[in-house]
Design an enzyme around this catalytic site. Structure first.
Site, short mmCIF file in Angstrom:
data_model
loop_
_atom_site.label_atom_id
_atom_site.label_comp_id
_atom_site.label_asym_id
_atom_site.label_seq_id
_atom_site.Cartn_x
_atom_site.Cartn_y
_atom_site.Cartn_z
N GLY A 46 0.83 -1.20 0.00
CA GLY A 46 0.00 0.00 0.00
C GLY A 46 0.86 1.25 0.00
O GLY A 46 2.02 1.21 0.41
N GLN A 51 2.99 9.92 1.09
CA GLN A 51 4.31 9.26 1.14
C GLN A 51 5.18 9.61 -0.06
O GLN A 51 6.39 9.38 -0.02
CB GLN A 51 4.15 7.73 1.23
CG GLN A 51 3.59 7.28 2.58
CD GLN A 51 3.48 5.77 2.63
OE1 GLN A 51 2.51 5.21 2.16
NE2 GLN A 51 4.47 5.11 3.20
N CYS A 91 6.14 -0.23 7.01
CA CYS A 91 5.72 0.92 6.21
C CYS A 91 6.87 1.32 5.30
O CYS A 91 8.03 1.31 5.73
CB CYS A 91 5.38 2.08 7.15
SG CYS A 91 4.93 3.60 6.32
N LEU A 92 6.56 1.66 4.06
CA LEU A 92 7.61 2.05 3.12
C LEU A 92 8.35 3.31 3.57
O LEU A 92 9.47 3.55 3.15
CB LEU A 92 7.02 2.25 1.71
CG LEU A 92 6.54 0.99 1.00
CD1 LEU A 92 5.84 1.33 -0.30
CD2 LEU A 92 7.68 0.02 0.74
N HIS A 133 -4.10 1.30 7.71
CA HIS A 133 -2.76 1.90 7.69
C HIS A 133 -2.72 3.10 6.73
O HIS A 133 -2.19 4.16 7.06
CB HIS A 133 -1.76 0.82 7.26
CG HIS A 133 -0.33 1.28 7.18
ND1 HIS A 133 0.63 0.89 8.08
CD2 HIS A 133 0.29 2.11 6.31
CE1 HIS A 133 1.79 1.47 7.76
NE2 HIS A 133 1.61 2.20 6.68
N GLU A 134 -3.32 2.93 5.54
CA GLU A 134 -3.25 3.99 4.54
C GLU A 134 -4.16 5.18 4.89
O GLU A 134 -3.78 6.33 4.69
CB GLU A 134 -3.61 3.46 3.14
CG GLU A 134 -2.73 2.32 2.63
CD GLU A 134 -1.23 2.53 2.79
OE1 GLU A 134 -0.76 3.69 2.78
OE2 GLU A 134 -0.53 1.52 2.95
N HIS A 137 -2.39 7.31 7.25
CA HIS A 137 -1.43 8.20 6.58
C HIS A 137 -2.11 9.50 6.14
O HIS A 137 -1.54 10.58 6.27
CB HIS A 137 -0.84 7.54 5.34
CG HIS A 137 0.40 6.73 5.59
ND1 HIS A 137 1.53 7.24 6.18
CD2 HIS A 137 0.70 5.44 5.31
CE1 HIS A 137 2.47 6.30 6.24
NE2 HIS A 137 1.98 5.19 5.73
NI NI Z 1 2.88 3.37 5.47
#
Ligand code: NI
Length: 170
Positions: A46, A51, A91-92, A133-134, A137
């Site tokens: 995701g 991000q 998380c990226l 999670h997204e 963000h």
């Molecule tokens: Ni993330």
């Protein structure tokens, strides 16, 4: 295809609240394409627009299921949750960090798709986790704020490779 730079832990933009998308124009569509390419490039499940430095309420999710296109959610809202699951999360924007976290087992999400049509999707397990999670963000919330205390670990590239299958980044 364009890979965008992923904002990392410590970047103040990750704490900002993203804005609703009013018009799904070519610029938004290009952003969505780039987000999908960037997510795939880094093996993420995701990615939220913030991000890649864009404060728009746009999320992409891909569980890499055979024959399924990535999910695209514009202005997503979680309208219902059910149950609980304790899961590993990464998380990226926090490339080597993982922790245990409690997420809902099931999530009902309302959003616009790329054509501007309203959709409602029920996600369970990993999809429910990724949706939460997204959407976090988009509200300036990162996963490390919600983890089970004492479970945050930093892994090396090697360990990461081994754990790739069961620990996907979002
Ligand atoms: Ni993330």
């Amino acid at each position: 295809m364009a890979i965008r730079m992923i904002r990392q832990d410590g970047d103040e933009i990750l704490k900002k609240k993203s804005k609703e998308v009013d018009v799904i124009d070519d610029k938004v569509k290009e952003l969505i394409k780039d987000m999908i390419d960037t997510m795939h490039k880094y093996d993420g499940v995701g990615l939220a627009a913030v991000q890649v430095g864009i404060l728009k309420r746009i999320v992409v999710i891909d569980l890499y299921e055979e024959g399924k296109e990535p999910y695209i959610f514009i202005n997503p809202e979680i309208i219902e949750t059910k149950g609980e699951q304790e899961v590993d999360e990464g998380c990226l924007s926090f490339p080597n960090k993982y922790a245990r976290i409690i997420r809902p087992k099931e999530v009902k999400l309302r959003a616009l798709n790329e054509k501007g049509e309203q959709i409602e999707i029920i996600g369970q397990d990993l999809l429910a986790q990724a949706m939460c999670h997204e959407v976090d963000h988009l509200n300036g919330v990162v996963f490390v704020e919600k983890i089970i205390p004492g479970t945050l670990e930093t892994v090396t590239q090697e360990q990461k490779q081994e754990k790739k299958d069961n620990r996907k980044n979002k």
